[in-house]
Scaffold this active site. Structure first.
Site, PDB file in Angstrom:
ATOM      1  CB  SER A  67      -8.622  -3.586   0.857  1.00 31.41           C
ATOM      2  OG  SER A  67      -8.617  -2.172   0.850  1.00 31.41           O
TER       3      SER A  67
ATOM      4  CE1 TYR B  42      -3.314  -3.560  -0.141  1.00 33.02           C
ATOM      5  CE2 TYR B  42      -5.244  -2.155  -0.427  1.00 33.02           C
ATOM      6  CZ  TYR B  42      -4.520  -3.061   0.331  1.00 33.02           C
ATOM      7  OH  TYR B  42      -5.007  -3.468   1.554  1.00 33.02           O
TER       8      TYR B  42
HETATM    9  N1  NAP Z   1      -4.181  -2.215   8.096  1.00 34.07           N
HETATM   10  C1  NAP Z   1      -5.268  -1.837   7.452  1.00 34.07           C
HETATM   11  O1  NAP Z   1      -5.838  -0.780   7.721  1.00 34.07           O
HETATM   12  C2  NAP Z   1      -5.831  -2.714   6.355  1.00 34.07           C
HETATM   13  C3  NAP Z   1      -7.027  -2.302   5.729  1.00 34.07           C
HETATM   14  C4  NAP Z   1      -7.570  -3.094   4.737  1.00 34.07           C
HETATM   15  C5  NAP Z   1      -6.949  -4.274   4.374  1.00 34.07           C
HETATM   16  N2  NAP Z   1      -5.787  -4.650   4.992  1.00 34.07           N
HETATM   17  C6  NAP Z   1      -5.192  -5.932   4.590  1.00 34.07           C
HETATM   18  O2  NAP Z   1      -4.899  -6.679   5.760  1.00 34.07           O
HETATM   19  C7  NAP Z   1      -3.769  -7.525   5.510  1.00 34.07           C
HETATM   20  C8  NAP Z   1      -2.727  -7.309   6.598  1.00 34.07           C
HETATM   21  O3  NAP Z   1      -2.309  -5.965   6.515  1.00 34.07           O
HETATM   22  P1  NAP Z   1      -1.462  -5.235   7.663  1.00 34.07           P
HETATM   23  O4  NAP Z   1      -2.019  -3.881   7.762  1.00 34.07           O
HETATM   24  O5  NAP Z   1      -1.349  -6.102   8.859  1.00 34.07           O
HETATM   25  O6  NAP Z   1      -0.052  -5.120   6.909  1.00 34.07           O
HETATM   26  P2  NAP Z   1       1.449  -5.090   7.480  1.00 34.07           P
HETATM   27  O7  NAP Z   1       1.480  -4.574   8.862  1.00 34.07           O
HETATM   28  O8  NAP Z   1       2.234  -4.416   6.420  1.00 34.07           O
HETATM   29  O9  NAP Z   1       1.815  -6.644   7.528  1.00 34.07           O
HETATM   30  C9  NAP Z   1       1.929  -7.356   6.325  1.00 34.07           C
HETATM   31  C10 NAP Z   1       2.485  -8.716   6.615  1.00 34.07           C
HETATM   32  O10 NAP Z   1       2.684  -9.371   5.361  1.00 34.07           O
HETATM   33  C11 NAP Z   1       4.017  -9.847   5.285  1.00 34.07           C
HETATM   34  N3  NAP Z   1       4.536  -9.795   3.935  1.00 34.07           N
HETATM   35  C12 NAP Z   1       4.641  -8.713   3.122  1.00 34.07           C
HETATM   36  N4  NAP Z   1       5.273  -9.038   1.993  1.00 34.07           N
HETATM   37  C13 NAP Z   1       5.561 -10.358   2.083  1.00 34.07           C
HETATM   38  C14 NAP Z   1       6.237 -11.270   1.232  1.00 34.07           C
HETATM   39  N5  NAP Z   1       6.755 -10.873   0.056  1.00 34.07           N
HETATM   40  N6  NAP Z   1       6.372 -12.549   1.633  1.00 34.07           N
HETATM   41  C15 NAP Z   1       5.879 -12.952   2.830  1.00 34.07           C
HETATM   42  N7  NAP Z   1       5.261 -12.134   3.693  1.00 34.07           N
HETATM   43  C16 NAP Z   1       5.102 -10.837   3.315  1.00 34.07           C
HETATM   44  C17 NAP Z   1       4.806  -8.912   6.169  1.00 34.07           C
HETATM   45  O11 NAP Z   1       6.006  -9.561   6.567  1.00 34.07           O
HETATM   46  P3  NAP Z   1       7.330  -8.676   6.914  1.00 34.07           P
HETATM   47  O12 NAP Z   1       6.917  -7.791   8.050  1.00 34.07           O
HETATM   48  O13 NAP Z   1       8.333  -9.694   7.248  1.00 34.07           O
HETATM   49  O14 NAP Z   1       7.608  -7.910   5.658  1.00 34.07           O
HETATM   50  C18 NAP Z   1       3.848  -8.667   7.307  1.00 34.07           C
HETATM   51  O15 NAP Z   1       3.904  -9.702   8.252  1.00 34.07           O
HETATM   52  C19 NAP Z   1      -3.294  -7.189   4.108  1.00 34.07           C
HETATM   53  O16 NAP Z   1      -3.833  -8.115   3.193  1.00 34.07           O
HETATM   54  C20 NAP Z   1      -3.879  -5.815   3.849  1.00 34.07           C
HETATM   55  O17 NAP Z   1      -4.068  -5.579   2.470  1.00 34.07           O
HETATM   56  C21 NAP Z   1      -5.226  -3.904   5.973  1.00 34.07           C
END
Ligand code: NAP
Length: 245
Positions: free
Chosen positions: A153, A166
């Site tokens: 991130s 985080y």
């Molecule tokens: N979006 C951004 O702007 C951004 C920026 C920087 C970094 N990131 C990183 O990118 C990655 C994806 O983020 P995202 O934005 O796509 O997040 P998101 O929409 O919240 O999706 C997270 C995913 O992880 C799964 N997950 C969460 N807790 C879990 C658990 N205990 N066991 C198994 N699966 C679990 C969720 O499953 P459920 O839906 O079933 O809970 C969901 O499929 C993360 O590592 C995040 O830190 C995102």
């Protein structure tokens, strides 16, 4: 945006694990890996979301995926070892893993971080990643071209007020990526980390509820880097932190 044009079928005959494949960036990556020919193993917490992605992939005529419902908050090292044995038993090899699932925890002043939130974030974002990597590496090194991708991130190499657990978990993830990459330098396994940048998902909406969402990238927009690092075009790339935007 990272510039890369994936060749059709560039992931053919590859088996790729995607964690957090039911929503957000993980869902987009799973669909794209399948589109370019991979058999995708969909790991996530919510079965219904995984089933929706499974159906989408099958309906689009891509290789049939597999589903692994698992709550990484409660999973142990043995769960991940058993999972790898099951995948190898059915699909023979693992050539790629996108360790994408994470939780945000709570944005709060450092002195007010609760023990429970700290533990949950470290369990999902760090301990589970370490256990997954330990379980995956012995099998992935048997592939003649394997790619292990961690997810970091903007706060994974630059701390930011109120993002305590985080941010710290992502710093540690980047450290883990560098340690493993150094150990496997010169092998058939490459290890890197993607910083997705601001991307329209439920995690982003929780962190920035008031922002103008029309200015934020869609998960689909950032897929070139996800495809590049999984394809053999990135064979020589190891130990890098790469920005998707
Ligand atoms: N979006 C951004 O702007 C951004 C920026 C920087 C970094 N990131 C990183 O990118 C990655 C994806 O983020 P995202 O934005 O796509 O997040 P998101 O929409 O919240 O999706 C997270 C995913 O992880 C799964 N997950 C969460 N807790 C879990 C658990 N205990 N066991 C198994 N699966 C679990 C969720 O499953 P459920 O839906 O079933 O809970 C969901 O499929 C993360 O590592 C995040 O830190 C995102």
């Amino acid at each position: 945006m990272f510039d890369y044009q994936a060749q059709p079928n560039c992931l053919q005959n590859k088996t790729i694990l995607v964690t957090g494949a039911g929503a957000g960036i993980g869902r987009a990556a799973a669909l794209n890996y399948a589109k370019f020919g991979a058999t995708v193993v969909l790991l996530g917490k919510t079965v219904e979301k995984l089933e929706q992605v499974y159906d989408e992939i099958v309906n689009l005529g891509y290789p049939e995926p597999a589903i692994i419902p698992l709550d990484m908050k409660g999973a142990t090292a043995q769960h991940y070892k058993d999972m790898v044995s099951t995948i190898v038993g059915q699909l023979k090899h693992i050539d790629g893993a996108l360790l994408n699932a994470s939780i945000l925890g709570e944005l709060t002043p450092f002195t007010q971080i609760s023990a429970q939130i700290w533990q949950d974030v470290m369990q999902v974002n760090l301990n589970a990643q370490m256990q997954l990597a330990q379980a995956l590496i012995p099998t992935m090194t048997q592939s003649n071209s394997a790619s292990l991708i961690f997810t970091t991130s903007g706060v994974g190499n630059q701390g930011r007020a109120f993002w305590g657990p985080y941010s710290i978990s992502k710093f540690a993830t980047e450290g883990m990526m560098q340690v493993i990459a150094d150990e496997y330098e010169g092998s058939s396994l490459r290890v890197n980390a993607i910083n997705p940048g601001a991307t329209k998902t439920s995690m982003r909406a929780t962190a920035f509820p008031a922002e103008d969402k029309s200015l934020i990238a869609e998960a689909e927009d950032i897929m070139p880097l996800y495809l590049y690092l999984m394809s053999d075009d990135s064979k020589a790339v190891n130990g890098q932190r790469l920005n998707a935007q």
